[in-house]
Design a protein around this motif. Structure first.
Motif, mmCIF file in Angstrom:
data_model
loop_
_atom_site.group_PDB
_atom_site.id
_atom_site.type_symbol
_atom_site.label_atom_id
_atom_site.label_comp_id
_atom_site.label_asym_id
_atom_site.label_seq_id
_atom_site.Cartn_x
_atom_site.Cartn_y
_atom_site.Cartn_z
ATOM 1 N N ARG B 7 9.295 -23.047 45.880
ATOM 2 C CA ARG B 7 9.603 -21.596 45.832
ATOM 3 C C ARG B 7 10.748 -21.370 44.822
ATOM 4 O O ARG B 7 10.980 -20.139 44.676
ATOM 5 C CB ARG B 7 10.161 -21.430 47.344
ATOM 6 N N THR B 8 11.261 -22.403 44.181
ATOM 7 C CA THR B 8 12.260 -22.157 43.088
ATOM 8 C C THR B 8 11.374 -21.894 41.928
ATOM 9 O O THR B 8 10.577 -22.709 41.460
ATOM 10 C CB THR B 8 13.112 -23.197 43.202
ATOM 11 N N LYS B 9 11.717 -20.908 41.210
ATOM 12 C CA LYS B 9 11.000 -20.501 39.875
ATOM 13 C C LYS B 9 11.378 -21.539 39.012
ATOM 14 O O LYS B 9 12.818 -21.894 38.902
ATOM 15 C CB LYS B 9 11.437 -19.109 39.369
ATOM 16 N N ARG B 10 10.519 -22.092 38.182
ATOM 17 C CA ARG B 10 10.797 -22.906 37.290
ATOM 18 C C ARG B 10 10.348 -22.467 35.710
ATOM 19 O O ARG B 10 9.672 -21.540 35.624
ATOM 20 C CB ARG B 10 9.884 -24.223 37.175
ATOM 21 N N LEU B 11 11.393 -22.790 34.784
ATOM 22 C CA LEU B 11 11.270 -22.258 33.536
ATOM 23 C C LEU B 11 11.291 -23.315 32.403
ATOM 24 O O LEU B 11 12.242 -24.294 32.486
ATOM 25 C CB LEU B 11 12.446 -21.261 33.419
ATOM 26 N N PHE B 12 10.463 -23.253 31.375
ATOM 27 C CA PHE B 12 10.533 -24.064 30.262
ATOM 28 C C PHE B 12 11.208 -23.475 29.335
ATOM 29 O O PHE B 12 11.426 -22.228 28.960
ATOM 30 C CB PHE B 12 8.841 -24.251 29.709
ATOM 31 N N VAL B 13 12.138 -24.321 28.682
ATOM 32 C CA VAL B 13 12.918 -23.681 27.588
ATOM 33 C C VAL B 13 13.146 -25.049 26.477
ATOM 34 O O VAL B 13 12.784 -25.976 26.758
ATOM 35 C CB VAL B 13 14.523 -23.706 28.208
ATOM 36 N N GLU B 14 13.504 -24.502 25.358
ATOM 37 C CA GLU B 14 13.458 -25.410 24.183
ATOM 38 C C GLU B 14 14.668 -25.712 23.696
ATOM 39 O O GLU B 14 14.964 -25.854 22.793
ATOM 40 C CB GLU B 14 12.472 -24.678 23.337
ATOM 41 N N VAL B 15 15.503 -26.008 24.756
ATOM 42 C CA VAL B 15 16.911 -26.448 24.416
ATOM 43 C C VAL B 15 17.236 -27.898 25.228
ATOM 44 O O VAL B 15 16.587 -27.859 26.155
ATOM 45 C CB VAL B 15 18.156 -25.770 24.496
ATOM 46 N N PRO B 16 18.105 -28.578 24.651
ATOM 47 C CA PRO B 16 18.483 -29.717 25.714
ATOM 48 C C PRO B 16 19.350 -29.354 26.705
ATOM 49 O O PRO B 16 19.908 -28.332 26.835
ATOM 50 C CB PRO B 16 19.392 -30.455 24.716
ATOM 51 N N LEU B 17 19.027 -30.164 27.774
ATOM 52 C CA LEU B 17 19.741 -29.912 29.131
ATOM 53 C C LEU B 17 20.584 -30.905 29.728
ATOM 54 O O LEU B 17 20.112 -32.108 29.472
ATOM 55 C CB LEU B 17 18.368 -29.783 30.105
ATOM 56 N N ALA B 18 21.381 -30.541 29.993
ATOM 57 C CA ALA B 18 22.694 -31.537 30.513
ATOM 58 C C ALA B 18 23.799 -30.554 31.544
ATOM 59 O O ALA B 18 23.661 -29.407 31.466
ATOM 60 C CB ALA B 18 23.105 -32.316 29.550
ATOM 61 N N ALA B 19 24.290 -31.237 32.546
ATOM 62 C CA ALA B 19 25.110 -30.512 33.358
ATOM 63 C C ALA B 19 26.202 -29.923 32.560
ATOM 64 O O ALA B 19 26.710 -30.422 31.589
ATOM 65 C CB ALA B 19 25.881 -31.572 34.212
ATOM 66 N N GLY B 20 26.358 -28.707 32.921
ATOM 67 C CA GLY B 20 27.345 -27.947 32.241
ATOM 68 C C GLY B 20 26.872 -26.906 31.181
ATOM 69 O O GLY B 20 27.636 -25.950 30.556
ATOM 70 N N ARG B 21 25.503 -27.398 30.638
ATOM 71 C CA ARG B 21 25.129 -26.580 29.397
ATOM 72 C C ARG B 21 24.784 -25.288 29.842
ATOM 73 O O ARG B 21 24.489 -24.954 30.830
ATOM 74 C CB ARG B 21 23.832 -27.266 28.508
ATOM 75 N N GLN B 22 24.991 -24.260 28.816
ATOM 76 C CA GLN B 22 24.592 -22.755 29.225
ATOM 77 C C GLN B 22 23.259 -22.375 28.368
ATOM 78 O O GLN B 22 23.200 -22.906 26.962
ATOM 79 C CB GLN B 22 25.473 -21.789 28.943
ATOM 80 N N VAL B 23 22.382 -22.044 28.715
ATOM 81 C CA VAL B 23 21.087 -21.622 28.089
ATOM 82 C C VAL B 23 20.979 -20.169 28.235
ATOM 83 O O VAL B 23 20.922 -19.370 29.250
ATOM 84 C CB VAL B 23 19.812 -22.359 29.006
ATOM 85 N N GLU B 24 20.703 -19.633 27.239
ATOM 86 C CA GLU B 24 20.183 -18.255 27.192
ATOM 87 C C GLU B 24 18.757 -17.842 27.237
ATOM 88 O O GLU B 24 17.818 -18.582 26.597
ATOM 89 C CB GLU B 24 20.487 -17.427 25.604
#
Lengths: 255, 255
Positions: B7-24
């Motif tokens: 039920r939670t929307k999933r998004l593919f992003v092209e940046v590294p992912l780690a706790a605290g990161r901010q993604v535009e």
């Protein structure tokens, strides 16, 4: 089952078929044959009506825009209708069209809509579902149209379930069994396949289904499949393991 | 594989992912999240990039129409990419879109277009195929995008075939083996599935394929399946018999 020449156009007609009979194509069929397929007088198509097998027929123009089909010879005898039931929660129209076509391609003998807790579509366009079934039958070579049922509540369908028929329940929970191991014991039995709505089954529905003696839950892998994907995947497993994809034909059901 | 909350929307992003990161979020993603899904500041989505696993992220508006996603915690570690190759003759766009989505849902790790004798579509919109693969990955929960190959002639692909990988050839000829019996010996090997164009394979292609030691022909039943149907059906059989639909995982390939 003998394979038909899939380059020859097949048409479903609602009249008896026998050598020498003449069949008037519908205006839509005439337009399709002459203007879309660009067939000419003397060209052949294949006709089936769900009862008399498949027949070759020769085209001739009739009237201003009509088309007369003269039945010449039988290309395949009538094969028994599939006894595989496909139960599904109605989807929104585009995916529903697709699912109905796919279920027929996969050899479902009955398309039975069931209303579940999370079903988001209540009313069904039955004529459109029949048109999709006809299109798929013409394309994939089956000689019978599937029975198409009116939508019924899942609980009602389960309450009146016929003795001796097993229901393959496409369960989303990861603990559902390995599909092949689960399906193997069903070989030879009259079968039905149940695929839920996009939202899945409710916990109550899942508990009820899993408690029923005629229900076999199967998991379709670790990914979330769309309902129309699950339809093809589940029917493929059932046909391959217990249906008409096997070298040996499935047992003719008693019922 | 742990299941995610679908039920939670999933998004593919092209940046590294780690706790605290901010993604535009992209403008398209921002519009989708705020205006289509009607999510609000503080709501969560799931992010994946094909390398760092799946992460929960919290929405916040950014600028006039933008959306900033703050990565909070990992919901699933990165799973290994699927090693199952899906080879297919390009179809016309609508069915091609559908087939690409379905192949990803079914767990294909590579979408490899091959040009065959009867292939009617030469040029491929690679960006569109990638967009379809992303959409399917977001929807079905895989954590890796499939590799998408440029179209290559079938003969060239067969000539450079890697040692140790078996090719499941979806053959239309009725003498092709019972699919389950044919697939059983392939369990544990790196696999590929080949589905032909709507017109089928040429006699030469069929002879060449059947003569190759790494090719296993399988028949997908007595009915003519559309190519996009055959894709789902063939991948379902392969996954169930030799892939990740089994209780036991497939052997990790050597190559």
């Amino acid at each position: 089952m003998e394979r038909y020449d899939f380059r020859t156009k097949r048409l479903f007609v609602e009249v008896p078929l026998a050598a020498g009979r003449q069949v008037e194509a519908s205006p839509g069929q005439s337009n399709y044959l002459f203007n879309v397929l660009r067939l000419k007088a003397g060209d052949h198509v294949l006709l089936f009506n769900g009862a008399d097998g498949e027949w070759r027929a020769e085209l001739a123009p009739a009237g201003r825009r009509g088309c007369r089909l003269t039945v010449t010879d039988q290309t395949r005898p009538q094969s028994p209708a599939s006894d595989l039931w496909y139960l599904f929660a109605p989807l929104r129209q585009a995916r529903l069209d697709y699912m109905a076509q796919k279920a027929v391609e996969m050899g479902a003998g009955a398309l039975l809509p069931v209303i579940t807790a999370h079903t988001q579509v209540g009313r069904l366009n039955m004529a459109r579902m029949r048109a999709n079934a006809i299109e798929a039958a013409e394309q994939c070579g089956v000689l019978s149209l599937p029975e198409i049922g009116e939508p019924r509540p899942l609980n009602q369908v389960l309450a009146g379930w016929p003795a001796g028929r097993h229901l393959v329940f496409c369960d989303e929970t990861p603990d559902a069994a390995d599909p092949l191991a689960a399906l193997k014991p069903l070989r030879g039995w009259p079968l039905a396949v149940l695929v839920g709505p996009e939202g899945g089954f409710s916990a109550d529905e899942r508990d009820r289904l899993r408690a029923l003696p005629f229900v076999t839950p199967v998991a379709l892998g670790p990914r979330i499949l769309r309902a129309d994907t699950a339809a093809v995947a589940a029917l493929a497993l059932v046909q391959a393991l217990a249906g008409d994809w096997r070298a040996a034909p499935a047992r003719v059901p008693d019922s």
